[in-house]
Scaffold this active site. Structure first.
Site, PDB file in Angstrom:
ATOM      1  N   GLY A 239     -10.608 -93.588-103.036  1.00 33.45           N
ATOM      2  CA  GLY A 239      -9.975 -93.611-104.348  1.00 33.45           C
ATOM      3  C   GLY A 239     -10.388 -94.712-105.290  1.00 33.45           C
ATOM      4  N   GLU A 273     -11.828 -94.432 -96.581  1.00 31.43           N
ATOM      5  CA  GLU A 273     -12.580 -93.193 -96.833  1.00 31.43           C
ATOM      6  C   GLU A 273     -13.148 -93.185 -98.250  1.00 31.43           C
ATOM      7  OE1 GLU A 273      -9.425 -90.368 -96.359  1.00 31.43           O
ATOM      8  OE2 GLU A 273      -9.341 -90.552 -94.185  1.00 31.43           O
ATOM      9  N   ARG A 312     -18.214 -81.766-113.776  1.00 35.36           N
ATOM     10  CA  ARG A 312     -17.165 -82.751-114.072  1.00 35.36           C
ATOM     11  C   ARG A 312     -16.684 -82.767-115.526  1.00 35.36           C
ATOM     12  NH1 ARG A 312     -17.251 -87.607-113.590  1.00 35.36           N
ATOM     13  NH2 ARG A 312     -15.192 -87.842-112.711  1.00 35.36           N
ATOM     14  N   CYS A 342     -22.683 -69.390-120.449  1.00 33.18           N
ATOM     15  CA  CYS A 342     -21.862 -68.701-121.448  1.00 33.18           C
ATOM     16  C   CYS A 342     -20.396 -69.084-121.328  1.00 33.18           C
ATOM     17  CB  CYS A 342     -22.036 -67.198-121.288  1.00 33.18           C
ATOM     18  SG  CYS A 342     -23.763 -66.752-121.249  1.00 33.18           S
ATOM     19  N   GLU A 343     -20.086 -70.345-121.597  1.00 26.47           N
ATOM     20  CA  GLU A 343     -18.723 -70.865-121.588  1.00 26.47           C
ATOM     21  C   GLU A 343     -18.695 -72.002-122.597  1.00 26.47           C
ATOM     22  OE1 GLU A 343     -16.044 -70.281-119.368  1.00 26.47           O
ATOM     23  OE2 GLU A 343     -17.058 -68.995-117.907  1.00 26.47           O
ATOM     24  N   TYR A 371     -19.399 -85.937-106.607  1.00 27.39           N
ATOM     25  CA  TYR A 371     -18.815 -84.699-107.126  1.00 27.39           C
ATOM     26  C   TYR A 371     -19.751 -84.063-108.153  1.00 27.39           C
ATOM     27  CZ  TYR A 371     -15.079 -87.050-104.717  1.00 27.39           C
ATOM     28  OH  TYR A 371     -14.360 -87.713-103.749  1.00 27.39           O
TER      29      TYR A 371
HETATM   30  C1  LIG Z   1     -11.465 -87.049-101.912  1.00 28.59           C
HETATM   31  C2  LIG Z   1     -10.949 -87.835-100.779  1.00 28.59           C
HETATM   32  C3  LIG Z   1     -11.480 -89.100-100.498  1.00 28.59           C
HETATM   33  C4  LIG Z   1     -12.543 -89.759-101.347  1.00 28.59           C
HETATM   34  O1  LIG Z   1     -12.054 -90.096-102.605  1.00 28.59           O
HETATM   35  P1  LIG Z   1     -12.958 -90.995-103.588  1.00 28.59           P
HETATM   36  O2  LIG Z   1     -12.128 -91.105-104.811  1.00 28.59           O
HETATM   37  O3  LIG Z   1     -14.224 -90.274-103.819  1.00 28.59           O
HETATM   38  O4  LIG Z   1     -13.157 -92.318-102.936  1.00 28.59           O
HETATM   39  C5  LIG Z   1     -11.003 -89.762 -99.387  1.00 28.59           C
HETATM   40  N1  LIG Z   1     -10.041 -89.224 -98.595  1.00 28.59           N
HETATM   41  C6  LIG Z   1      -9.502 -88.008 -98.847  1.00 28.59           C
HETATM   42  C7  LIG Z   1      -8.474 -87.469 -97.937  1.00 28.59           C
HETATM   43  C8  LIG Z   1      -9.936 -87.282 -99.942  1.00 28.59           C
HETATM   44  O5  LIG Z   1      -9.387 -86.097-100.197  1.00 28.59           O
END
Ligand SMILES: *Cc1c(COP(=O)(O)O)cnc(C)c1O
Length: 418
Positions: A239, A273, A312, A342-343, A371
């Protein structure tokens, strides 16, 4: 910090001129910098050096084998959200004991695959999923290591589509109901409750939501331990945000220092993560100007890349800087940069001041490493773009451009139509 920079008006990735890649590989094309990936992973990992920890790259942000292999070689684990991602992670040589399985909807087949692989942990997101995982484990005669993903009801102050830690979201288990679920899990014979997880959202540009989440998890872990549930892992999800434009997210060092101070007394192995913060600014999308036209008050620059290549802006209204790969033209013009799909949502930039361009010029859509390609589709029967990795003065095609014949893979015309 990234390794895309101008040298005498020409844009380079590390030591390779992007014009060279555009000429040899064609456009649209994703380009990733190995040095940037390596740097981002190391800076993030080192920021947590004071904690027993494991950085599991969230591969949904970018699942190219060469990117995964880079993470694996740097010692990283992998955060997966599907059986397909597990297959990719294993193919890239990831150690199963460094694989975390997230996601709200794991199927029986995916559970079985991950159990046979002996991954580090399942992040379970509902009561029904916990029951199902217990059943599948029992059938295979194994015990599943489980961390329950709780929803701490925190506003990460980011885009609603990527806010995941609010009460109203589909993710996780309400933290107030989680103790009861852990107590139910404790009675299940094929479940080992190893941890607590959360992931409150993406592109978070402040530290406070993370600290708030940690405070709530801390309380929960104390309660669980008092109830005889031996929690060893705390998974804080990903995140951490990146600068796309003028955002000023905390540097990983500051994020790491703040979390280390709070988490050390807990005595847990802490899992992270991160996705976007590792790969977002390590990649760009090269696209070529096809045509221009004036329509009403708008000046449109029509390029060969589109929303099927990078969704995005269309999906989140997100901002990407656009840099010409050859600088020199001083005169600027306010333009919309749009693709051939076409959007009306098919744009990379709206009302953006850019140096005046001409047909054939190549533009770099910046911060497209996370992403980006993973969300690419064949909409409008457009083959997906090539991907290239640069290392020093060399570049490597890490995914060939799809060919039109690939578009028909798996399709059949039934006999009655022949
Ligand atoms: C998407 C996601 C992440 C990664 O999020 P980032 O914002 O790219 O760091 C980590 N853990 C879970 C469970 C996610 O769904």
């Amino acid at each position: 910090m990234h390794h895309f920079h101008y040298q005498k008006n020409e844009l380079f990735c590390e030591e390779v001129p992007l014009a060279k890649i555009a000429a040899e590989v064609g456009t649209p094309c994703y380009v990733y910098s190995f040095a940037t990936l390596e740097r981002h992973f190391k800076v993030f990992d080192q920021a947590l050096a004071g904690l027993p920890h494991l950085v599991c790259f969230a591969m949904k942000a970018n699942s190219n084998l060469a990117i995964l292999r880079t993470m694996v070689k740097l010692g990283g684990g992998i955060d997966i959200v599907s059986g397909g991602e597990l297959f990719r992670a294993l193919t890239a040589g990831a150690d199963p004991r460094k694989i975390v399985f997230s996601g709200v909807g794991k199927s029986d087949e995916e559970m079985e695959y991950a159990l046979r692989t002996k991954i580090l942990q399942f992040n379970v997101e509902s009561e029904e999923e916990l029951f199902r995982l217990n059943e599948v484990s029992k059938r295979l005669g194994v015990v599943a290591p489980v961390s329950i993903r709780v929803n701490p009801n925190i506003d990460p102050k980011t885009h609603p589509y990527i806010s995941t830690g609010l009460k109203k979201s589909k993710f996780g288990v309400d933290i107030r109901k989680s103790l009861a679920l852990y107590q139910a899990g404790k009675k299940m014979t094929s479940i080992d409750l190893v941890g607590v997880s959360c992931h409150i959202g993406s592109q978070i540009t402040q530290i406070s939501p993370f600290l708030e989440a940690v405070d709530k998890l801390f309380e929960l872990i104390k309660k669980l331990r008092a109830n005889g549930i031996n929690i060893r892992h705390l998974d804080l999800g990903g995140g951490l945000g990146i600068p796309y434009d003028r955002e000023t997210p905390p540097a990983p060092a500051r994020y790491g220092a703040a979390l280390t101070k709070k988490l050390l007394p807990l005595g847990c192995r802490v899992l992270f993560e991160p996705g976007r913060v590792i790969v977002g600014n390590a990649g760009i999308l090269l696209t070529k100007v096809l045509y221009q036209k004036q329509q009403g008050k708008k000046h449109f620059v029509i390029v060969d890349g589109a929303m099927n290549d990078l969704i995005r802006p269309a999906l989140y209204g997100s901002f990407h800087q656009i840099w010409p790969i050859k600088k020199g033209v001083k005169r600027q013009q306010k333009v919309d940069v749009v693709g051939p799909v076409c959007e009306s949502g098919d744009f990379f930039a709206e009302d953006r001041k850019l140096p005046v361009v001409a047909s054939g010029d190549v533009l770099a859509v910046m911060s497209a490493g996370a992403y980006g390609f993973v969300m690419a589709s064949n909409y409008n029967s457009r083959p997906r773009p090539a991907e290239v990795m640069v290392r020093g003065d060399q570049f490597f095609v890490i995914r060939h451009r799809e060919e039109v014949k690939d578009l028909l893979k798996g399709e059949h015309v039934p006999k009655f139509l022949v």
